[in-house]
Design a protein around this motif. Structure first.
Motif, PDB file in Angstrom:
ATOM      1  N   GLN A 225     -10.327   0.665 -11.075  1.00 49.40           N
ATOM      2  CA  GLN A 225     -11.091   1.150  -9.977  1.00 49.40           C
ATOM      3  C   GLN A 225     -11.120   2.832 -10.014  1.00 49.40           C
ATOM      4  O   GLN A 225     -11.948   3.376 -10.073  1.00 49.40           O
ATOM      5  CB  GLN A 225     -10.725   1.044  -8.386  1.00 49.40           C
ATOM      6  CG  GLN A 225     -10.822  -0.403  -8.016  1.00 49.40           C
ATOM      7  CD  GLN A 225      -9.950  -0.738  -6.832  1.00 49.40           C
ATOM      8  OE1 GLN A 225      -8.875   0.183  -6.487  1.00 49.40           O
ATOM      9  NE2 GLN A 225     -10.811  -1.600  -6.061  1.00 49.40           N
TER      10      GLN A 225
ATOM     11  N   ARG B 209     -14.070   7.993  -1.113  1.00 51.03           N
ATOM     12  CA  ARG B 209     -13.006   8.612  -0.493  1.00 51.03           C
ATOM     13  C   ARG B 209     -12.290  10.091  -0.834  1.00 51.03           C
ATOM     14  O   ARG B 209     -11.328  10.603  -0.488  1.00 51.03           O
ATOM     15  CB  ARG B 209     -11.747   7.587  -1.440  1.00 51.03           C
ATOM     16  CG  ARG B 209     -11.909   6.115  -0.985  1.00 51.03           C
ATOM     17  CD  ARG B 209     -10.919   5.430  -1.188  1.00 51.03           C
ATOM     18  NE  ARG B 209     -10.368   5.851  -2.624  1.00 51.03           N
ATOM     19  CZ  ARG B 209      -8.798   5.375  -2.986  1.00 51.03           C
ATOM     20  NH1 ARG B 209      -8.038   5.145  -2.051  1.00 51.03           N
ATOM     21  NH2 ARG B 209      -8.580   5.968  -4.137  1.00 51.03           N
TER      22      ARG B 209
ATOM     23  N   CYS C 257      -5.644   3.475  -5.508  1.00 51.06           N
ATOM     24  CA  CYS C 257      -6.400   2.208  -6.060  1.00 51.06           C
ATOM     25  C   CYS C 257      -5.964   1.994  -7.314  1.00 51.06           C
ATOM     26  O   CYS C 257      -5.041   2.387  -7.997  1.00 51.06           O
ATOM     27  CB  CYS C 257      -7.975   2.717  -6.046  1.00 51.06           C
ATOM     28  SG  CYS C 257      -8.300   4.081  -7.189  1.00 51.06           S
ATOM     29  N   SER C 258      -6.507   0.885  -7.830  1.00 53.77           N
ATOM     30  CA  SER C 258      -6.330   0.101  -9.271  1.00 53.77           C
ATOM     31  C   SER C 258      -6.728   1.069 -10.254  1.00 53.77           C
ATOM     32  O   SER C 258      -7.461   2.064 -10.032  1.00 53.77           O
ATOM     33  CB  SER C 258      -6.799  -1.187  -9.164  1.00 53.77           C
ATOM     34  OG  SER C 258      -8.198  -1.078  -9.626  1.00 53.77           O
TER      35      SER C 258
ATOM     36  N   GLN D 202       0.792  -1.125  -0.095  1.00 56.24           N
ATOM     37  CA  GLN D 202      -0.010  -0.001  -0.025  1.00 56.24           C
ATOM     38  C   GLN D 202       0.849   1.234   0.001  1.00 56.24           C
ATOM     39  O   GLN D 202       1.911   1.390   0.727  1.00 56.24           O
ATOM     40  CB  GLN D 202      -0.892  -0.031   1.199  1.00 56.24           C
ATOM     41  CG  GLN D 202      -1.956  -0.971   1.245  1.00 56.24           C
ATOM     42  CD  GLN D 202      -3.316  -0.552   0.099  1.00 56.24           C
ATOM     43  OE1 GLN D 202      -3.267   0.478  -0.106  1.00 56.24           O
ATOM     44  NE2 GLN D 202      -3.849  -1.397  -0.316  1.00 56.24           N
TER      45      GLN D 202
ATOM     46  N   ASP E 117     -16.721   6.524  -4.960  1.00 59.60           N
ATOM     47  CA  ASP E 117     -15.729   5.471  -4.251  1.00 59.60           C
ATOM     48  C   ASP E 117     -15.563   5.845  -2.625  1.00 59.60           C
ATOM     49  O   ASP E 117     -14.957   4.947  -2.073  1.00 59.60           O
ATOM     50  CB  ASP E 117     -14.154   5.161  -4.725  1.00 59.60           C
ATOM     51  CG  ASP E 117     -13.295   6.359  -4.492  1.00 59.60           C
ATOM     52  OD1 ASP E 117     -13.980   7.428  -4.159  1.00 59.60           O
ATOM     53  OD2 ASP E 117     -12.232   6.185  -4.888  1.00 59.60           O
TER      54      ASP E 117
END
Length: 287
Positions: free
Chosen positions: A192, A204, A188-189, A177, A202
């Motif tokens: 995502q 966030r 994130c990916s 992380q 999301d």
């Protein structure tokens, strides 16, 4: 060494979504389309949507967007090939973008790019053989106050060096992380993030640091000094107040106003029509 463009290890080419996937994407597309007065205006977020499914704008993603919005595949492809955030071959789990525009370049961005390219063994828009990193040269990350800047899936990593950038990519490839300098608490990916760019929250948005010190330094200084923008007359009213930046100071008006505080005269103010209008207004006031 990069993977072959257009294909990742073990990937099979598919030309259409299965029924369940098509239904799920269709429901998401309906949510996106409902935001716009014209359906075709939903194309940009829908391209991010199919990219969140396939990891790039795939042929079946283009076909899905075209059929959903009543467009041709040529029209959709024209848009998808114009913007660099849309990938036309499979992207890595993380897009690492190195700013090489003027300020970042002179602050070390070029050195970071060269070091990362050698370290990862890939060039621009190429992906490492493990599918983890797609490396990009970026023409400005819009974060010049923190130059040189690297972004991972469009999250900021400020004040980088060749060594810190290489350590960052090593951590990503190891599955660790990592926390951006500002913004969300973690990265994130690519898929995502593509869904977020399609307009799906999301949760966030309020994480991490927003604007850092260098970004707001000018605003803080203006408030400390009591500075504000010069007055700008509205509809000929020379007593209009300026928009305050901080403090309660009001600008002088009329004869007491300094040349620095007076509104700039534009070409339109000095035109014959404007002068005639002003003369007529002055004569009306005198009478």
């Amino acid at each position: 060494m990069s993977v072959e463009a257009g294909r990742t290890p073990g990937q099979t080419h598919r030309t259409a979504y299965d029924e369940a996937t098509h239904a799920r994407l269709g429901a998401d597309a309906a949510t996106i389309i409902a935001r716009y007065p014209q359906e075709r205006s939903a194309l940009l977020p829908m391209l991010h949507l199919v990219q969140s499914e396939d990891g790039y704008v795939s042929p079946r993603g283009i076909a899905f967007c075209a059929s959903t919005l009543g467009l041709t595949t040529a029209e959709v492809s024209a848009v998808a090939t114009f913007y660099t955030q849309y990938k036309r071959h499979p992207n890595g789990e993380y897009t690492v973008g190195v700013c090489i525009n003027t300020l970042c370049a002179v602050m070390g961005g070029d050195a970071i790019w060269e070091h990362l390219s050698d370290h990862l063994g890939v060039g621009h828009d190429e992906t490492t053989d493990d599918g983890a990193i797609t490396l990009e040269r970026v023409e400005c990350n819009a974060a010049c106050d923190y130059a040189p800047v690297v972004m991972v899936n469009w999250e900021f990593f400020d004040n980088q060096t060749p060594e810190s950038a290489a350590a960052l990519t090593d951590a990503l490839r190891a599955g660790e992380q990592v926390a951006p300098t500002r913004g969300a608490a973690s990265v994130c990916s690519f898929k995502q993030m593509s869904r977020v760019l399609a307009g799906f929250d999301d949760g966030r948005a309020d994480e991490g640091v927003g604007a850092g010190g260098p970004t707001v330094a000018g605003t803080v200084l203006a408030r400390d000094k009591g500075w504000q923008a010069p007055a700008f007359p509205v509809d000929g009213d020379s007593s209009a107040e300026s928009a305050p930046v901080g403090g309660s100071h009001q600008p002088k008006v009329g004869a007491e106003q300094s040349s620095a505080e007076r509104p700039a005269t534009t070409a339109a103010d000095s035109s014959p029509a404007a002068q005639q209008k002003k003369q007529a207004s002055d004569e009306a006031k005198e009478s």
